[in-house]
Design a protein around this motif. Structure first.
Motif, PDB file in Angstrom:
ATOM      1  N   ASN A  49       0.811  -1.224   0.000  1.00  0.00           N
ATOM      2  CA  ASN A  49       0.000   0.000   0.000  1.00  0.00           C
ATOM      3  C   ASN A  49       0.841   1.269   0.000  1.00  0.00           C
ATOM      4  OD1 ASN A  49      -1.731  -2.191   1.728  1.00  0.00           O
ATOM      5  ND2 ASN A  49      -3.029  -0.965   0.378  1.00  0.00           N
ATOM      6  N   GLN A  50       1.933   1.220  -0.748  1.00  0.00           N
ATOM      7  CA  GLN A  50       2.730   2.414  -0.992  1.00  0.00           C
ATOM      8  C   GLN A  50       2.666   2.750  -2.480  1.00  0.00           C
ATOM      9  OE1 GLN A  50       6.697   1.456   0.389  1.00  0.00           O
ATOM     10  NE2 GLN A  50       6.258   2.164   2.480  1.00  0.00           N
ATOM     11  N   GLU A 101      -2.833  10.030   0.909  1.00  0.00           N
ATOM     12  CA  GLU A 101      -3.371   8.759   0.400  1.00  0.00           C
ATOM     13  C   GLU A 101      -4.073   8.947  -0.936  1.00  0.00           C
ATOM     14  OE1 GLU A 101      -4.325   5.273   3.556  1.00  0.00           O
ATOM     15  OE2 GLU A 101      -5.835   6.846   3.367  1.00  0.00           O
ATOM     16  N   ARG A 115      -6.479   6.656  -3.776  1.00  0.00           N
ATOM     17  CA  ARG A 115      -7.300   5.444  -3.879  1.00  0.00           C
ATOM     18  C   ARG A 115      -7.325   4.998  -5.338  1.00  0.00           C
ATOM     19  NH1 ARG A 115     -13.122   5.997  -1.620  1.00  0.00           N
ATOM     20  NH2 ARG A 115     -13.327   7.456  -3.400  1.00  0.00           N
ATOM     21  N   ILE A 141      -7.669  -0.097  -3.549  1.00  0.00           N
ATOM     22  CA  ILE A 141      -6.324  -0.026  -2.975  1.00  0.00           C
ATOM     23  C   ILE A 141      -6.108   1.381  -2.432  1.00  0.00           C
ATOM     24  CG2 ILE A 141      -3.848  -0.164  -3.448  1.00  0.00           C
ATOM     25  CD1 ILE A 141      -4.550  -2.029  -5.806  1.00  0.00           C
ATOM     26  N   MET A 142      -5.871   1.472  -1.123  1.00  0.00           N
ATOM     27  CA  MET A 142      -5.492   2.741  -0.505  1.00  0.00           C
ATOM     28  C   MET A 142      -3.970   2.744  -0.407  1.00  0.00           C
ATOM     29  SD  MET A 142      -8.418   4.137  -0.136  1.00  0.00           S
ATOM     30  CE  MET A 142      -7.829   5.598   0.716  1.00  0.00           C
ATOM     31  N   ALA A 143      -3.338   3.700  -1.095  1.00  0.00           N
ATOM     32  CA  ALA A 143      -1.873   3.721  -1.179  1.00  0.00           C
ATOM     33  C   ALA A 143      -1.341   5.064  -0.691  1.00  0.00           C
ATOM     34  CB  ALA A 143      -1.403   3.462  -2.604  1.00  0.00           C
ATOM     35  N   THR A 144      -0.318   5.000   0.139  1.00  0.00           N
ATOM     36  CA  THR A 144       0.322   6.200   0.678  1.00  0.00           C
ATOM     37  C   THR A 144       1.451   6.645  -0.238  1.00  0.00           C
ATOM     38  OG1 THR A 144      -0.174   5.439   2.928  1.00  0.00           O
ATOM     39  CG2 THR A 144       1.492   7.178   2.679  1.00  0.00           C
ATOM     40  N   ILE A 173       2.673   1.388  -7.788  1.00  0.00           N
ATOM     41  CA  ILE A 173       2.138   0.846  -6.535  1.00  0.00           C
ATOM     42  C   ILE A 173       3.002  -0.337  -6.122  1.00  0.00           C
ATOM     43  CG2 ILE A 173       0.094  -0.123  -5.410  1.00  0.00           C
ATOM     44  CD1 ILE A 173      -1.581   1.132  -7.690  1.00  0.00           C
ATOM     45  N   THR A 185       1.504  -5.256  -2.490  1.00  0.00           N
ATOM     46  CA  THR A 185       0.092  -4.967  -2.234  1.00  0.00           C
ATOM     47  C   THR A 185      -0.791  -6.080  -2.775  1.00  0.00           C
ATOM     48  OG1 THR A 185       0.588  -2.596  -2.409  1.00  0.00           O
ATOM     49  CG2 THR A 185      -1.724  -3.229  -2.558  1.00  0.00           C
ATOM     50  N   LYS A 215      -0.870  -8.857  -0.224  1.00  0.00           N
ATOM     51  CA  LYS A 215      -1.592  -8.444   0.981  1.00  0.00           C
ATOM     52  C   LYS A 215      -3.098  -8.497   0.760  1.00  0.00           C
ATOM     53  CE  LYS A 215      -2.388  -4.718   4.216  1.00  0.00           C
ATOM     54  NZ  LYS A 215      -2.297  -3.266   4.500  1.00  0.00           N
ATOM     55  N   ASN A 216      -3.522  -8.090  -0.438  1.00  0.00           N
ATOM     56  CA  ASN A 216      -4.961  -8.103  -0.751  1.00  0.00           C
ATOM     57  C   ASN A 216      -5.444  -9.456  -1.255  1.00  0.00           C
ATOM     58  OD1 ASN A 216      -4.827  -5.438  -0.092  1.00  0.00           O
ATOM     59  ND2 ASN A 216      -5.275  -4.656  -2.129  1.00  0.00           N
TER      60      ASN A 216
END
Length: 803
Positions: free
Chosen positions: A148-149, A173, A175, A182-185, A205, A209, A212-213
Motif C-alpha cells: 500500500n505504498q 493517500e 485510492r 487499494i489505498m496507497a500512501t 504501486i 500490495t 496483501k490483498n
C-alpha cells in the motif's frame, strides 16, 4: 588554389542553368528522403538507450509451442519472478511489474475523482534499481518495500496535487480501484524521463500490495501456467554473463517447472533492452516495426541511387562538350588530380545547393506523412547528429556522384581534345553503353514501384468490396468501465435500447470484429470418439445476432441460459461433422465445463481478411461483458445520437469517460498498415519517375542536340517529321522495353509476397504490368518527343551553315 576551384565551379554552374537545375532538383529529392529516413531510424533506436548498464538489462519472454501453433509473449508467470534470482546464475538484480489499464484514481480525503487512468503499474523495489530515476522526494532505498505504498511521477503530481509543494504530498493517500480498492500512501516523487522511452508509467504501486490483498489468483500470478502480458519481469545480469548462458539457465528452469506438460511445451527466452521498442509494448501496444524501417532504408537508398545515376548519366554525356576546356588546362600544365578536384568542386557545390533545397523538401514531406510517423517525431535540423550526418553525407555523395565523371573528363587527351575529336577509333563507346544501361536501370526501378502500387491498390479495393458476413454499417461500440459489474451494463443496455434512433444493443466481450482474440481448446463428441482442437471464443448475449445482422443457419438463438452456445460452420468442418443435426443439442466441453450447442451460425470474418475464418464458439459470460455494440437507425442525426448515448452513459457511470467508435472505421484499421505501405510506395514511385524523367529530359536534350546535323541532312534528303520522330524515338522505345522485361520479375515476386499475406486475394493482375509499362513508355515518348519535334522542325540552313 581552393578558392579558384570553387570560383570556376560556380561560373560553370551558372553557365549551364538547365543542367544545374536538373542536378540540384534530382539530388535534393534523394537527400530529403535520406535525411528524413535517417531521423526516423535515429528516433526508433534512441528509445531507452540512456539507462545505466543497458547492455546488461533483459526482459523475460515466454514461448509456447503447440506444434503448428507457436506463441511468444513478453510476459512471465508470477512464480518465476519469485525464484529467478535464486535459480538463474548471473543475475545481479530482478525487477517485477504488473501493468494496469483504466484504473480509477481518486483522493478520498479531498473528494477528488480523476476517472480512469492508464500508465499505472505495480512495481517492486528492484524495478527502480534496474531503471534508476531522479527522486524529487522520498527515500529510494525504502520506497515500495511495504504494501500500500505508491511512488508518483511529476505528471501525476501535477494531476493529483496541483499547486502543492512536494513536501506536502508525502504521506497523503490515493485510492485506486481495479480488481479491488487499494489505498496507497505516497512515499516518493520521481522525475519523468526527458529522453525517448517506453517506460512511461506515472504511478508505481508496491508489488507486495497484491499479496496483501490476496489477489494473486485474480491477477494470474499464482500459477506457472498463467501467462499474462501485464506480468513482466526484468533483470540485470552480472558482468561477463552472456545471453547464451542466461538462455541455457532458463531452459533448466522451464524443464523443472513444466516437466508435467501434456500438450505443447513452454520455454523462456531473454529480450535485450535494445529490442524493447521493437517488441510488444509495456502497455499492450505494438512496438516499432523493424521491417518497415528496413523497407524505408531500402526505398531511401533506391531514390538516392537513382538521383546519383541521373547525375553520372548526364555528366558523362555532357563531358564530351568540355573536351576543349580539358585540353587547354592540360596544355597549360594542369594535371589529372587538379582537374579532378576542379570537377569535384563543381559536384560539391551542386550537392551543397541540393542539401539546402532537400532540407526544405524534407519538411514538406514530414508534414505530408506526419500521421504515419511516431507521435512527437520532429526534425531537429541543428542537432549535432544531424549536422554530422549532413556533413559526411555531402562528402560521400560528392564522391559517389562525381568521381566517375571527373575521371572521364580528366582522362581526355589534350591533342585530340583540341582537334575536336569526340570519339575514339573504336566503334564501341563505353560512355554510350553506360548511359543506356543507367537509363534502363532508372526506368526499371520506376516500373517496379508503379506496378506494386497498382497491385496493392487493386487488392485493397477488392478487400473493401468483400462481404464480411455481418452488417458493419451504422454500428457503434464502446468499452465499458473495467469490472463495473453486469448490473450497470444491463441498465445501460436497457436505456439505450429504448432510444428512438437505436435498433438494438448488445453486450459482449469485444466487438464482432476485433484485432483481439480469445482462443480455447474444445472437445466435441463425434460418433464414438471426441475431436479436440483450438477454437476462437466470443462472449456474447442473445442480442448479438440481431444487432450485428448475422445469420443462424440451423437451430435457434441463445437464451439467458449460460450453458448454451452457438458454433459456426467452420467449427463443424473442423470437428468433421457434415450435418447440423449431428451437433445440435450435443454437449461440448470448453473452458473446463460442458456446454450445449443450440444453433449453427453462418461463417463471418471476425478478424482481418488476411486470415481464414476460424472455428468459433459463442458463449455467454455476463461477468466479463466489456463492450456494448449499438445498431443505429437510418437517416438519423449522428452527432445528436452520439451525444444522447454519452449522456445516458454518464448517467449510469458518472465518473467515467466514453468513446464511441464506428465499427466500419475500426475494420478499416486492419488494413491501415497496407494503406500506409501503398502511400509510401506511391510517393516513392512518383519521386522515382520524376527523377528518371528529369534525367531523361536532360539526356535526350543533349543527345538530340548532338544529332542536329544528322537530322537536318535527313530532312534535306526528304525525311518527313513523323519519320524523324520515329527514328529518334526508336532507341528510347527499345530501352523502355528492356526496362519492362527487367522489372517484370522483381515486380511479380514482390506483388506475390504481398498478395500471399491475404487469405482472400485477387489473382495476379498481369494487365497492370503492361499498364505500368505503357504509362512509362508514354511518359518517355512525351519527353523525347518534345525534343525530337523541336529538332526536326529546326531550320537546316541554320544548323549546317558552318559546314
Amino acid at each position: 588554389m581552393l578558392k579558384n576551384y570553387f570560383k570556376i565551379a560556380w561560373r560553370n554552374l551558372l553557365r549551364n542553368k538547365v543542367r544545374t537545375t536538373i542536378h540540384i532538383l534530382g539530388l535534393s529529392l534523394g537527400i530529403a528522403i535520406c535525411f528524413l529516413i535517417f531521423n526516423i531510424v535515429w528516433h526508433a533506436y534512441s528509445f531507452d538507450n540512456f539507462h545505466p548498464d543497458g547492455d546488461r538489462i533483459y526482459r523475460i519472454v515466454t514461448e509456447n509451442d503447440y506444434g503448428e501453433m507457436k506463441y511468444s509473449y513478453p510476459a512471465a508467470p508470477g512464480p518465476l519472478g519469485e525464484v529467478l534470482d535464486q535459480e538463474l546464475a548471473g543475475i545481479e538484480q530482478v525487477g517485477r511489474i504488473y501493468t494496469l489499464g483504466e484504473t480509477h484514481a481518486s483522493i478520498p480525503d479531498e473528494n477528488k475523482n480523476f476517472g480512469r487512468k492508464d500508465y499505472i503499474t505495480f512495481a517492486d523495489p528492484g524495478f527502480f534499481k534496474i531503471f534508476p530515476r531522479t527522486w524529487l522526494a522520498g527515500n529510494p532505498e525504502t520506497a515500495l518495500k511495504e504494501p500500500n505504498q505508491v511512488v508518483i511521477s511529476e505528471k501525476s503530481l501535477q494531476t493529483y496535487f496541483p499547486n502543492q509543494s512536494i513536501d506536502q504530498i508525502i504521506g497523503k493517500e490515493l485510492r485506486f480501484v481495479d480488481a479491488d480498492t487499494i489505498m496507497a500512501t505516497v512515499v516518493g516523487v520521481v522525475e519523468d524521463y526527458q529522453e525517448n522511452t517506453d517506460f512511461i508509467f506515472q504511478d508505481f504501486i508496491s508489488f507486495s500490495t497484491i499479496a496483501k490483498n490476496e489477489k494473486e489468483d485474480w491477477y494470474g500470478l499464482h500459477s506457472w501456467t498463467n501467462i499474462n502480458s501485464s506480468s513482466q519481469l526484468f533483470f540485470k545480469s552480472s558482468l561477463g554473463t552472456t545471453a547464451a548462458s542466461l538462455k541455457q539457465g532458463l531452459e533448466g528452469i522451464a524443464g523443472k517447472y513444466y516437466a508435467d506438460e501434456e500438450e505443447g511445451s513452454t520455454t523462456f527466452d531473454v529480450e535485450a533492452l535494445s529490442e524493447l521498442h521493437f517488441s510488444y509494448g509495456l502497455i499492450n501496444e505494438a512496438g516499432a516495426s523493424k521491417q518497415l524501417i528496413k523497407g524505408l532504408l531500402i526505398i531511401g537508398a533506391i531514390i538516392l541511387i537513382l538521383a546519383c545515376l541521373n547525375f553520372i548519366n548526364l555528366e558523362t554525356a555532357q563531358a564530351i562538350g568540355r573536351a576543349k576546356e580539358v585540353g587547354i588546362r592540360k596544355t597549360l600544365g594542369g594535371n589529372k588530380l587538379q582537374l579532378m578536384f576542379q570537377f569535384l568542386a563543381e559536384t560539391y557545390l551542386l550537392v551543397l545547393g541540393a542539401t539546402l533545397l532537400g532540407l526544405l523538401f524534407s519538411d514538406l514531406i514530414l508534414k505530408t506523412f506526419q500521421s504515419y510517423l511516431p507521435e512527437g517525431f520532429s526534425l531537429p535540423y541543428l542537432a549535432a547528429y544531424n549536422l554530422v550526418f549532413l556533413f559526411f553525407f555531402g562528402i560521400v555523395l560528392t564522391l559517389i556522384s562525381g568521381v566517375y565523371p571527373a575521371l572521364i573528363l580528366a582522362n581526355y587527351q589534350p591533342q585530340r581534345a583540341l582537334k575536336g575529336e569526340k570519339m575514339g577509333s573504336s566503334k564501341f563507346s563505353f560512355g554510350v553503353f553506360l548511359r543506356k544501361n543507367l537509363t534502363v536501370l532508372q526506368f526499371t526501378v520506376s516500373m517496379v514501384f508503379l506496378i506494386l502500387v497498382m497491385v496493392i491498390g487493386s487488392q485493397l479495393k477488392y478487400i473493401s468490396s468483400q462481404p464480411v458476413g455481418f452488417d458493419k454499417d451504422a454500428v457503434v461500440y464502446a468499452y465499458l468501465p473495467f469490472m463495473a459489474g453486469f448490473e450497470k451494463a444491463s441498465l445501460y443496455q436497457d436505456q439505450v435500447s429504448q432510444m428512438s434512433f437505436v435498433e438494438g444493443a448488445s453486450l459482449g466481450g469485444d466487438a464482432i470484429s476485433s484485432s483481439g482474440i480469445w482462443t480455447s481448446d474444445v472437445s466435441v463428441p463425434v460418433d464414438t470418439t471426441e475431436a479436440e482442437f483450438f477454437t476462437q471464443v466470443k462472449n456474447v448475449d442473445s442480442s448479438f445476432v440481431k444487432v450485428n445482422g448475422v445469420e443462424i443457419l440451423s437451430g435457434r438463438n441463445l437464451t439467458q441460459n449460460r450453458t448454451e452456445v452457438l458454433v459456426n460452420e467452420s467449427f463443424m468442418k473442423e470437428a468433421g461433422i457434415s450435418s447440423p443435426q449431428e451437433i445440435l443439442g450435443s454437449s461440448i466441453t470448453i473452458g473446463g465445463g460442458p456446454k450445449s450447442v443450440v444453433g449453427i451460425m453462418k461463417d463471418f470474418n471476425s478478424r482481418s481478411l488476411k486470415e481464414e475464418i476460424m472455428p468459433m464458439v459463442f458463449l455467454q459470460n455476463p461477468d466479463y461483458y466489456n463492450v456494448i455494440s449499438i445498431k443505429l437507425g437510418k437517416g438519423i442525426n449522428l452527432e445528436s445520437a452520439l451525444q444522447s448515448l454519452k449522456e445516458s452513459f454518464l448517467g449510469v457511470y458518472p465518473y467515467e469517460e466514453v468513446d464511441f467508435r464506428f465499427l466500419d472505421e475500426e475494420i478499416a484499421q486492419f488494413y491501415e498498415e497496407d494503406v500506409r505501405i501503398q502511400k509510401i510506395l506511391s510517393f516513392s514511385s512518383i519521386l522515382a519517375i520524376i527523377i528518371s524523367g528529369m534525367g531523361l529530359f536532360g539526356l535526350s536534350s543533349f543527345t538530340i542536340s548532338q544529332r542536329l546535323k544528322e537530322i537536318s541532312l535527313r530532312k534535306i534528303l526528304g525525311a518527313s517529321i513523323p519519320q524523324l520522330l520515329a527514328l529518334i524515338s526508336k532507341e528510347y522505345v527499345i530501352l523502355t522495353g528492356i526496362a519492362f522485361l527487367l522489372a517484370s520479375a522483381p515486380a511479380y515476386w514482390l506483388a506475390k509476397q504481398f498478395l500471399q499475406s491475404y487469405a482472400y486475394r485477387i489473382a495476379m493482375p498481369y494487365f497492370q504490368f503492361f499498364l505500368g509499362g505503357g504509362m512509362l513508355l508514354t511518359l518517355c515518348l512525351l519527353i523525347v518527343g518534345v525534343h525530337s519535334y523541336l529538332a526536326s522542325t529546326s531550320n537546316p540552313a541554320e544548323v549546317l551553315k558552318d559546314e
